[in-house]
Design an enzyme around this catalytic site. Sequence first.
Site, PDB file in Angstrom:
ATOM      1  N   LYS A 169       0.629  -1.142   0.474  1.00 22.96           N
ATOM      2  CA  LYS A 169      -0.285  -0.123  -0.127  1.00 22.96           C
ATOM      3  C   LYS A 169       0.950   1.613   0.129  1.00 22.96           C
ATOM      4  CE  LYS A 169      -4.091   1.764   2.123  1.00 22.96           C
ATOM      5  NZ  LYS A 169      -4.796   1.955   3.121  1.00 22.96           N
ATOM      6  N   GLU A 185     -18.905  -6.069  11.451  1.00 26.02           N
ATOM      7  CA  GLU A 185     -19.736  -5.254  11.861  1.00 26.02           C
ATOM      8  C   GLU A 185     -20.698  -5.912  12.764  1.00 26.02           C
ATOM      9  OE1 GLU A 185     -18.270  -2.703   8.616  1.00 26.02           O
ATOM     10  OE2 GLU A 185     -19.978  -3.684   9.217  1.00 26.02           O
ATOM     11  N   ARG A 227     -25.145  -2.304   7.647  1.00 27.28           N
ATOM     12  CA  ARG A 227     -24.560  -3.139   8.077  1.00 27.28           C
ATOM     13  C   ARG A 227     -24.913  -4.209   8.786  1.00 27.28           C
ATOM     14  NH1 ARG A 227     -20.089  -3.025   4.055  1.00 27.28           N
ATOM     15  NH2 ARG A 227     -19.077  -4.843   5.374  1.00 27.28           N
TER      16      ARG A 227
END
Length: 591
Positions: free
Chosen positions: A248, A336, A364
């Site tokens: 990244k 979640e 969610r």
Amino acid sequence: MAYKILNKIDSPAQLRELPEEKLAALAGELRKFIIDIVATKEGHLGASLGVVELTIALHYVFNTPNDLLVWDVGHQAYGHKILTGRRESFHTNRQLEGLSGFPRRSESEYDTFGTGHSSTSISAALGMAIASALQGDLERQHIAVIGDASIASGMAFEGLNHAGVTKANLLVILNDNAIGIDPSVGALKQYLTKARVGYKPAQDNIIEALNFKYFGPVDGHDLPGLIKTLEELKKVDGPKFLHVITTKGKGLKKAEEDQVKYHAPGKFVPDTGELLPYDTYGLPLKYQDVFGLTLVELAQKNEKIIGITPAMPTGSSLKYMMEAFPERAFDVGIAEQHAVTLAAGMATRGLSVFCAIYSTFLQRAYDQVIHDVALQNLPVIFCLDRAGLVGEDGATHHGVFDISYLRCIPNMMIAAPANEHDLRNLIYTVQEELPGPIAIRYPRGRGVFPNWQLPFKKMEYGKGEQVRKGSRIAVISIGSIFHNVEKAIDLINKPGKIAHFDAKFVKPLDESLLHDIFHNFAKVITVEDAAVTGGFGTAVLEFAALHSYSATIKCLGIPDEFIEHGSLEELYEIAKIDVESIGKTMTDLLS
């Protein structure tokens, strides 16, 4: 740097005309182009830099848009947008009426599925693959690119589990860089770390156990190797899985060194990556930091306090609790549903559990909020960061539906502090003797008081207050939009005409206060930075109807439409909850 190759690429078809030996130079130009634009316009940086070679290889090998490519979340899709005809408009990224920061079907035929929340790509691509087979289209390729943090989510596993018993022409590419926004966590992350170094890849492979053909790990920055592997995978039938290792922030040293900060770094110097100075001296603290630091302050005396977040320790500022009390603060990854039910389990044992989730992400876990928390009346404390409009991240991230989807749930209390003092006092109040679940919603960004750390005061559940007296119109606000109301009253400059009430709670409503308001005012305005449909204003309308009050009631808030991306000020104006629009509503009612 002159973009000699990139400037000639307006579609993947043109990309595929390039000789392979020019692709490395194109990768350098594409990476520099992303850096140059994001340095001045801001946005998500590290994820897109990490997949430059993968993006080029995918569009070079596959016949997009006929072959269908789905990017999970979409943080990493900037290179994809630039190569698919949006190079000239990329400078408008995340600006009002400009490009979306995420893939969006209405923006381009190359954006096959709208994303913004994580872990949806496998299910979406599988749905496309099954549909293609049913339509007799057996040659079309279907590719889902998903990160190592996103693939740990339950929905990703559900997609893998189903795909493994189909013959779908599906390729799942795992972009493994060991980080989402914060470092990836969990047992799957540990497994992938072992796979990176070749730990029993053939004998102990969880992907092959799900009936996928596994390939990799491969170097995600080796363009010739990627192209060769993808060409081979085109010939493989059924579900297949490619494990790609990337870095990244690749190509910008500081983004590689500090991957958390450079996920979305703000403005910086393109050549060096040095962040441009932003003087925060004397500014109020961010609401998320008020939450995080207050929780640590209380946890020092209250050993029952627990913190939970699904993959947002930095964004929610639960990182402070994790540093101070690592055994009492948990990052559960992009999960979640698990976060909410984990909190419920802890609450059954008498712990004071603060579940810190962005408003848009609590959606969610709606079933868990109802079934596992509210139905059992467990005193879980939902701290809903990024409530209201959030600006440039747009429709996928605005936290505007929480009041509407929580207000209908029995046992659920909902509070919205007008400022950081009220936020601190709410956190202090709910840590003990909480009668049931509560959601505390607060916005993105900074508060209003530099002296945020005042002595704690207990708050009374369901009680609002009058903050300004007036004789003609009553304005009832909920949450931090309070400050726009105050400025609007000052702007129209009608002394003694406008009364202002801070409701503080959506549920329970302060019925005594509302009776006083409707007995004394024939004109009432409600203001919220949330959906009007089913929101706070709706609750006031229901109260008025139930008690046969005949006042004129005007409800201001987010209209029944999806608000797109732009600056917060621009979006407030669109929703008519900016200072001038609120003032005009008051003036119109006065006249």
